[in-house]
Design a protein around this motif. Structure first.
Motif, PDB file in Angstrom:
ATOM      1  N   LYS A 191      33.472  36.684  43.230  1.00  0.00           N
ATOM      2  CA  LYS A 191      33.610  38.121  43.406  1.00  0.00           C
ATOM      3  C   LYS A 191      32.950  38.818  42.216  1.00  0.00           C
ATOM      4  O   LYS A 191      33.599  39.157  41.220  1.00  0.00           O
ATOM      5  CB  LYS A 191      35.086  38.510  43.510  1.00  0.00           C
ATOM      6  CG  LYS A 191      35.312  39.939  43.957  1.00  0.00           C
ATOM      7  CD  LYS A 191      36.786  40.224  44.201  1.00  0.00           C
ATOM      8  CE  LYS A 191      36.987  41.645  44.701  1.00  0.00           C
ATOM      9  NZ  LYS A 191      38.416  41.946  44.958  1.00  0.00           N
ATOM     10  N   ASN A 245      31.835  41.767  41.893  1.00  0.00           N
ATOM     11  CA  ASN A 245      32.273  43.154  41.705  1.00  0.00           C
ATOM     12  C   ASN A 245      33.263  43.489  42.823  1.00  0.00           C
ATOM     13  O   ASN A 245      33.575  42.639  43.673  1.00  0.00           O
ATOM     14  CB  ASN A 245      31.080  44.109  41.725  1.00  0.00           C
ATOM     15  CG  ASN A 245      30.170  43.883  42.917  1.00  0.00           C
ATOM     16  OD1 ASN A 245      30.618  43.957  44.059  1.00  0.00           O
ATOM     17  ND2 ASN A 245      28.896  43.586  42.665  1.00  0.00           N
ATOM     18  N   ASP A 246      33.751  44.720  42.816  1.00  0.00           N
ATOM     19  CA  ASP A 246      34.742  45.123  43.812  1.00  0.00           C
ATOM     20  C   ASP A 246      34.162  45.245  45.216  1.00  0.00           C
ATOM     21  O   ASP A 246      34.909  45.341  46.190  1.00  0.00           O
ATOM     22  CB  ASP A 246      35.368  46.463  43.420  1.00  0.00           C
ATOM     23  CG  ASP A 246      36.260  46.338  42.194  1.00  0.00           C
ATOM     24  OD1 ASP A 246      36.701  45.203  41.913  1.00  0.00           O
ATOM     25  OD2 ASP A 246      36.486  47.365  41.524  1.00  0.00           O
TER      26      ASP A 246
END
Length: 703
Positions: free
Chosen positions: A255, A257-258
């Protein structure tokens, strides 16, 4: 409070574990957590922080009550907003009852019947709204895992973090499916905090051990992992049974980033089981008596899966998701079974070697926007399923057996003849579109359509089928915590054993009308009520070993009531009731119009409750649980020639917290060792009895 952080110190990790304790299998000590929270905030502030940690739509869940789901509409949706019925079995519920199979996991769910074949534990047997879902109704992470002819696997419950049961016709989103609904098992995935457990379970002829652990790999939390594994050497209640397993499932999430996430999922699932067995009706011998052959009593499966879950949010209302999985399954099936009313006159024998390769992928593009005060959520998708099965089989006879003094003859009395190979390759392509419109935050309109193209190749012929299925639903949120809904939906399912069906085979088609309500009280609870009218045409029934027929039209009208309540940190309760009114509407083959379909009960009811007595300085927490399931009588065939009686089973559990990190639990299924008959084979006049009492003791260390 945030659910994730680049770096966790000890205090923040402890608070996070307290929020998701049930789903992750990590049990924190209540008093220190409460004391810590009290020093940081007032009671009102704590309430706000807890509410800020929403449960995931795919799990894990913070209690036995799920708030959101991806299964109902393939979008992250609050359960109250859906215009269809979805029940969820969370990881906490599965852990409390220590479920050993999918049937045990969903057995307390409204609208679901399990254990139709008693001691036949070859597959995950279940029925939703009166229609069998065993072969076509099982999904994993939203992707199909059908059983074709004899070749199919069984799910390992320890590898799951929740199970969603979507009721009613679902082809508009999920393609080929039975009309009653589907079971979507959600695989355990990496979490963004450190956690783990190891355990050992012991019982009568049962030894089991397992581990489940994971967390961040790097300080930034960009990479997380999880490893789930289980080993088991066990027998079931009847003679000459076994339930040996080895399950290993690594998972890795990236992951960066968001907006972007990629989760890799793999597992190796090795199971050594046994075939079904029965005893002659009226024989008065012990139902656990084995009347097959120990050398021909195998159902061994070696299943390997590898896949991924990908999601990217373009930050402008547009989100893309792609889920994929490849499965390879090898099966070794050997069976000697009763085929004559008098077993001394002989038995039949069957041997199958099956191999399966399946590749399935689902692509979804979701667009959310607001136009003149109307919220719109559009979902467009395309999925592809390539499923190829090869079976080599031999069929024949075996010598007779004296049921009062069984003497097994082994391979010397088994005579087998090679049968034509079974080969089927099925390629399915589906394109679907769904629109959800929300007016004034009170009215939600859902419209959907899907076009499926299916090409089926067998050893001798090729078939092509296509269908357009539709769905329409309306939800009215009368109150913030109360919604009423109605829907119309359709199902489409080409025959999976086309070459074995007598006459010209047609796809099975279903239509459903449904109304219902959902109520979420101020406490952590969900109460649902649904009424439905469901019809399927061209229903397939098995007539003999390798012969199927389509019986025409079956209608089921029903009512379902379900409640799940996590009233506080101490008391959990589930209650479910289902009333089904099933009828064979058309049956030109055998003239069974007006009869009730075989194995379909009219009434099913269940209740489960567990209560925790808090510990103190001298002792740990003590949790006590008790549940009961009632299944009404069923007909043994579509001709309604005879019935099996209704039965009631009782399950129980007790768990004691030895320390903050160690607990000891005892789980008992069929507490009173009830002997019950679930299915009768008319040809051999033999009956299948349910499994007897099981007592399992589990010692678990968690962190």
């Amino acid at each position: 409070m945030k659910t994730s952080s680049p770096v966790f110190d000890a205090g923040s990790r402890r608070r996070l574990l307290g929020a998701v304790v049930a789903a992750a299998g990590v049990y924190a000590t209540a008093a220190p957590v409460q004391a810590q929270q009290n020093t940081e905030a007032s009671l009102d502030t704590m309430t706000v922080e807890a509410a800020a940690i929403p449960d995931s739509a795919a799990g894990p869940d913070s209690s036995i009550v799920a708030r959101r789901t991806m299964t109902g509409s393939k979008t992250d949706t609050e359960v109250l907003d859906l215009s269809n019925s979805v029940s969820t079995v969370t990881e906490e519920e599965m852990r409390t009852r220590n479920v050993q199979s999918l049937e045990q996991a969903i057995g307390y769910t409204a609208g679901v019947a399990v254990d139709q074949y008693g001691s036949d534990d070859r597959y995950d047997y279940f029925m939703i709204r009166g229609f069998d879902g065993t072969s076509a109704g099982t999904y994993r992470d939203g992707l199909s895992r059908r059983t074709v002819n004899f070749t199919g696997g069984k799910l390992e419950p320890y590898g799951l973090q929740r199970i969603d049961i979507l009721k009613g016709s679902t082809s508009t989103l999920f393609g080929l499916n039975a009309p009653g609904g589907m079971v979507n098992a959600i695989t355990k995935r990496p979490l963004d905090y450190d956690f783990g457990e190891v355990y050992t379970t012991l019982g009568d002829d049962h030894t089991e051990t397992g581990a489940d652990f994971g967390g961040p790999i790097d300080q930034a939390g960009e990479w997380t992992y999880r490893i789930t594994t289980k080993w088991q050497d066990a027998e079931l209640s009847a003679d000459e049974t076994r339930d040996d397993r080895f399950y290993f499932a690594p998972a890795l999430t990236w992951k960066p980033n968001d907006a972007t996430s990629l989760t890799l999922l793999a597992d190796y699932n090795k199971r050594r089981g046994n075939t079904s067995h029965a005893i002659p009706i009226g024989s008065n011998i012990d139902p656990e008596t084995f009347l097959g052959e120990p050398d021909y009593n195998d159902l061994d499966r070696f299943e390997r899966n590898i896949g991924y879950l990908f999601e990217h949010d373009f930050q402008n209302g547009l989100t893309f998701r792609q889920n994929a999985r490849y499965t390879h399954l090898d099966m070794d099936y050997r069976h000697v079974y009763l085929s004559q009313p008098d077993p001394r006159e002989g038995r039949d024998a069957y041997v199958v070697a099956g191999e399966r390769d399946q590749y399935v992928i689902d692509n979804q593009l979701q667009y959310d926007h607001v136009f003149k005060g109307v919220k719109s959520r559009t979902l467009a998708g395309f999925d592809y399923n390539h499923d190829e099965v090869d079976e080599r089989s031999r069929f024949g006879s075996a010598g007779g057996i004296d049921i009062n003094n069984p003497i097994y003859c082994g391979a010397s009395c088994v005579d087998l003849t090679r049968q034509p190979d079974f080969h089927q390759k099925q390629i399915a392509r589906g394109t679907y579109l769904q629109e959800e419109l929300t007016f004034n935050d009170r009215w939600i309109v859902t419209l959907g359509g899907r076009f499926d193209e299916i090409k089926t190749d067998t050893a001798d012929e090729a078939f092509s089928d296509n269908a357009f299925t539709k769905r329409a639903g309306l939800t009215w949120k009368a109150l913030e915590n109360l919604s009423l809904y109605t829907n119309y939906s359709e199902s489409f399912e080409p025959p999976s054993q086309r070459s074995l069906i007598e006459g010209s085979a047609e796809p099975q088609e279903g239509k459903q009308y449904e109304v219902g309500l959902k109520y979420r009280p101020a406490t952590n609870a969900l109460i649902t009520l649904a009424a439905f009218d469901l019809t399927q045409e061209n229903v397939i029934k098995q007539v003999s070993q390798n012969l199927y027929r389509q019986v025409g039209e079956i209608n089921v009208r029903g009512l379902e009531l379900e409640g799940k309540l996590a009233l506080n940190d101490r008391l959990n309760m589930t209650a479910a009731y289902s009333y089904w009114d099933p009828e064979i509407k058309e049956d030109g083959l055998t003239g069974n119009e007006g009869n009730r379909p075989m194995l379909v009960p009219r009434n099913i009811a269940s209740v489960w409750a567990d209560y925790t007595i808090p510990g103190d300085s001298a002792r740990g927490d003590l949790t006590l649980g008790l549940g009961t399931r009632f299944v009404g009588d069923t007909w043994i065939d579509d001709a309604n020639s005879d019935k099996t009686a209704s039965y009631t089973l009782v399950d129980a559990m007790a768990r004691y917290g030895i320390t903050d990190n160690v607990d000891l639990a005892v789980n008992v299924t069929n507490l009173f060792d009830r002997d019950y008959l679930t299915y009768v084979d008319n040809v051999s006049n033999s009956g299948f009895h349910g499994d007897g009492r099981s007592i399992l003791t589990t010692l678990r260390y968690h962190w």
